[in-house]
Design a protein around this motif. Structure first.
Motif, PDB file in Angstrom:
ATOM      1  N   ILE A  77      32.225   4.097  35.749  1.00 51.82           N
ATOM      2  CA  ILE A  77      31.295   4.953  36.494  1.00 51.82           C
ATOM      3  C   ILE A  77      32.060   6.012  37.274  1.00 51.82           C
ATOM      4  N   ALA A  78      33.170   5.619  37.898  1.00 49.84           N
ATOM      5  CA  ALA A  78      33.986   6.593  38.634  1.00 49.84           C
ATOM      6  C   ALA A  78      34.514   7.668  37.688  1.00 49.84           C
ATOM      7  N   MET A  79      34.918   7.252  36.493  1.00 51.44           N
ATOM      8  CA  MET A  79      35.420   8.209  35.504  1.00 51.44           C
ATOM      9  C   MET A  79      34.311   9.159  35.061  1.00 51.44           C
ATOM     10  N   LEU A  80      33.118   8.630  34.859  1.00 50.77           N
ATOM     11  CA  LEU A  80      31.991   9.470  34.443  1.00 50.77           C
ATOM     12  C   LEU A  80      31.610  10.469  35.531  1.00 50.77           C
ATOM     13  N   TYR A  81      31.672  10.031  36.794  1.00 53.08           N
ATOM     14  CA  TYR A  81      31.378  10.969  37.887  1.00 53.08           C
ATOM     15  C   TYR A  81      32.441  12.062  37.975  1.00 53.08           C
ATOM     16  N   GLN A 113      24.871  11.563  33.441  1.00 55.78           N
ATOM     17  CA  GLN A 113      24.180  10.726  34.425  1.00 55.78           C
ATOM     18  C   GLN A 113      23.479   9.552  33.757  1.00 55.78           C
ATOM     19  N   ALA A 114      22.975   9.786  32.540  1.00 56.59           N
ATOM     20  CA  ALA A 114      22.356   8.691  31.795  1.00 56.59           C
ATOM     21  C   ALA A 114      23.401   7.644  31.429  1.00 56.59           C
ATOM     22  N   ALA A 152      23.350   3.822  32.370  1.00 56.45           N
ATOM     23  CA  ALA A 152      23.487   2.795  31.333  1.00 56.45           C
ATOM     24  C   ALA A 152      24.481   1.714  31.759  1.00 56.45           C
ATOM     25  N   CYS A 153      25.514   2.095  32.502  1.00 58.37           N
ATOM     26  CA  CYS A 153      26.467   1.102  33.005  1.00 58.37           C
ATOM     27  C   CYS A 153      25.762   0.086  33.894  1.00 58.37           C
ATOM     28  N   GLY A 159      19.077  13.461  26.745  1.00 57.22           N
ATOM     29  CA  GLY A 159      19.849  12.934  27.860  1.00 57.22           C
ATOM     30  C   GLY A 159      18.997  12.757  29.095  1.00 57.22           C
ATOM     31  N   LEU A 160      18.134  13.734  29.380  1.00 57.89           N
ATOM     32  CA  LEU A 160      17.253  13.633  30.534  1.00 57.89           C
ATOM     33  C   LEU A 160      16.257  12.487  30.361  1.00 57.89           C
TER      34      LEU A 160
END
Length: 429
Positions: A326-330, A305-306, A310-311, A244-245
């Motif tokens: 992106i908002a959902m991932l945050y 974060q990856a 990617a988005c 992931g990093l």
């Protein structure tokens, strides 16, 4: 290899040593049991190469030559200590039975599982939690990254003496704590892996968005972090967060060429020429993210974060960006790694997805957060949202406040320029 000019040979020696130093130090630490002494032995081998190679030429297998030379010196050291007699005897017999080891099958040595295990142990020692963060960063770059003290000092804009002191104290602390040369197991492994990944990402971030100085970016640090991250992911192939990093760094690094203008000025994400994004790094980043997801388990903060990066990478234009995702991932990131900075980033994503009037209240909720009191991006984000809402005078004040807080000259100039765009008199510099 034929003998060439002295300066050319010295350049070849330095290049070989940078590539091989981590393996040398790792293997020697296993033999002598002390990372400080291992580094000294590796340096002794370098000195020997500087003395001999200009006359004899660079050996066919230079890394193996350095390892053999350092190994013999390690045997001498153990003999002088008059202890570990059995280990000395074994190592001595091995050295005597393979007099041409330095010219032997180097591929076998490099690819052996033992060397890889030693490298992983060295990484865990350099990033040991017993050390403060700055010491972990310096020691990792020195021992694992192969950087010289002056290179680390230049990268982080501190004096060479400061870096040297950090490294000396770190090695002394490790010796005093008797940190074992091993890969930890059980619950300790997760904590130690987290420390390793944190150090690598700190190095990357300092290169990607320098906290101070005249440069917006320091690409060499990004490259060092990527090299370290790829190495750790190779050593820990079943660790999702390591992949992931790597995915996160590859995807962020893919934008590097577009992040600065002709004179080195910063270019913000939505204004970047996306044709300049490195498609190879994007493919590598997406592949690393897929590996992290395939391994299963709980999705960690680096993989999340990856996924956000990617988005952006998949969007050929700013308008095509999937801001609701992106908002959902945050939001998911805030649940597993809560922090005011994550909340600030979530506010930006919400504003982009649903409008600045929805993002501004979230930013205002963070105004009283003590940890963000001196964080220049808080007023910068607020200024951007106010500008989009047509509140120019308030936006100008926020941009000027952000400019006063940043220690990076390039970023300060950008923020002052954005303040000027809102009208009003310029603040005295």
């Amino acid at each position: 290899m034929p003998v060439t000019g002295s300066s050319e040979v010295h350049g070849a020696i330095e290049a070989v040593f940078r590539i091989e130093s981590a393996r040398l130090i790792a293997g020697l630490t296993r033999i002598v049991g002390d990372v400080g002494q291992a580094e000294e032995l590796a340096q002794d081998a370098l000195v020997a190469a500087l003395e001999r190679w200009p006359e004899t030429g660079v050996p066919q297998n230079p890394g193996a030559w350095l390892m053999a030379t350092a190994k013999h010196r390690a045997i001498d050291l153990l003999r002088r200590r008059e202890r570990l007699a059995r280990k000395v005897e074994v190592l001595g017999r091995e050295a005597e039975s393979e007099p041409d080891w330095a010219e032997a099958d180097f591929e076998r040595v490099v690819e052996s599982a033992e060397i890889e295990d030693d490298l992983l142990r060295l990484v865990f020692i350099a990033c040991h939690p017993v050390l403060p963060t700055q010491a972990r960063v310096a020691l990792t770059l020195r021992l694992v990254g192969g950087l010289r003290t002056e290179e680390i000092a230049r990268a982080f804009l501190v004096s060479e003496a400061t870096v040297a002191q950090r490294i000396v104290r770190a090695k002394k602390k490790l010796a005093e704590a008797r940190v074992p040369f091993e890969v930890p197991g059980g619950e300790e492994l997760a904590a130690r892996v987290s420390s390793v990944l944190e150090v690598i990402y700190l190095v990357f971030n300092e290169g990607y968005a320098a906290t101070a100085g005249d440069d917006w970016m320091r690409p060499a640090l990004c490259e060092d972090a990527l090299r370290l991250g790829r190495m750790v992911a190779g050593l820990l192939p079943k660790e999702p967060e390591a992949h992931g990093l790597v995915a996160l760094m590859e995807l962020q690094a893919s934008r590097s060429a577009a992040r600065t203008g002709p004179t080195g000025e910063p270019v913000l994400l939505l204004e970047q020429n996306r044709s300049r994004w490195d498609r190879l790094l994007i493919r590598r980043g997406l592949a690393a993210l897929a590996r992290a997801e395939e391994l299963g388990g709980t999705v960690g903060p680096y993989a999340l974060q990856a996924a956000i990066a990617a988005c952006h990478a998949r969007a050929r234009t700013p308008e095509a960006t999937d801001w609701p995702r992106i908002a959902m991932l945050y939001e998911a990131l805030a649940h597993i790694a809560p922090s005011p900075v994550v909340e600030l980033n979530r506010a930006v994503a919400v504003a982009m997805a649903f409008g600045p009037e929805h993002g501004l209240p979230l930013v205002d909720e963070l105004a009283a957060e003590p940890s963000l009191a001196g964080y220049h991006l808080l007023p910068s984000v607020r200024g951007d949202l106010l500008a989009r809402l047509g509140r120019a005078a308030e936006a100008r004040e926020e941009f000027l406040r952000a400019a006063s807080l940043t220690r990076n000259a390039r970023e300060r100039a950008l923020l002052e320029e954005r303040a000027a765009e809102q009208g009003g008199e310029n603040r005295p510099s």
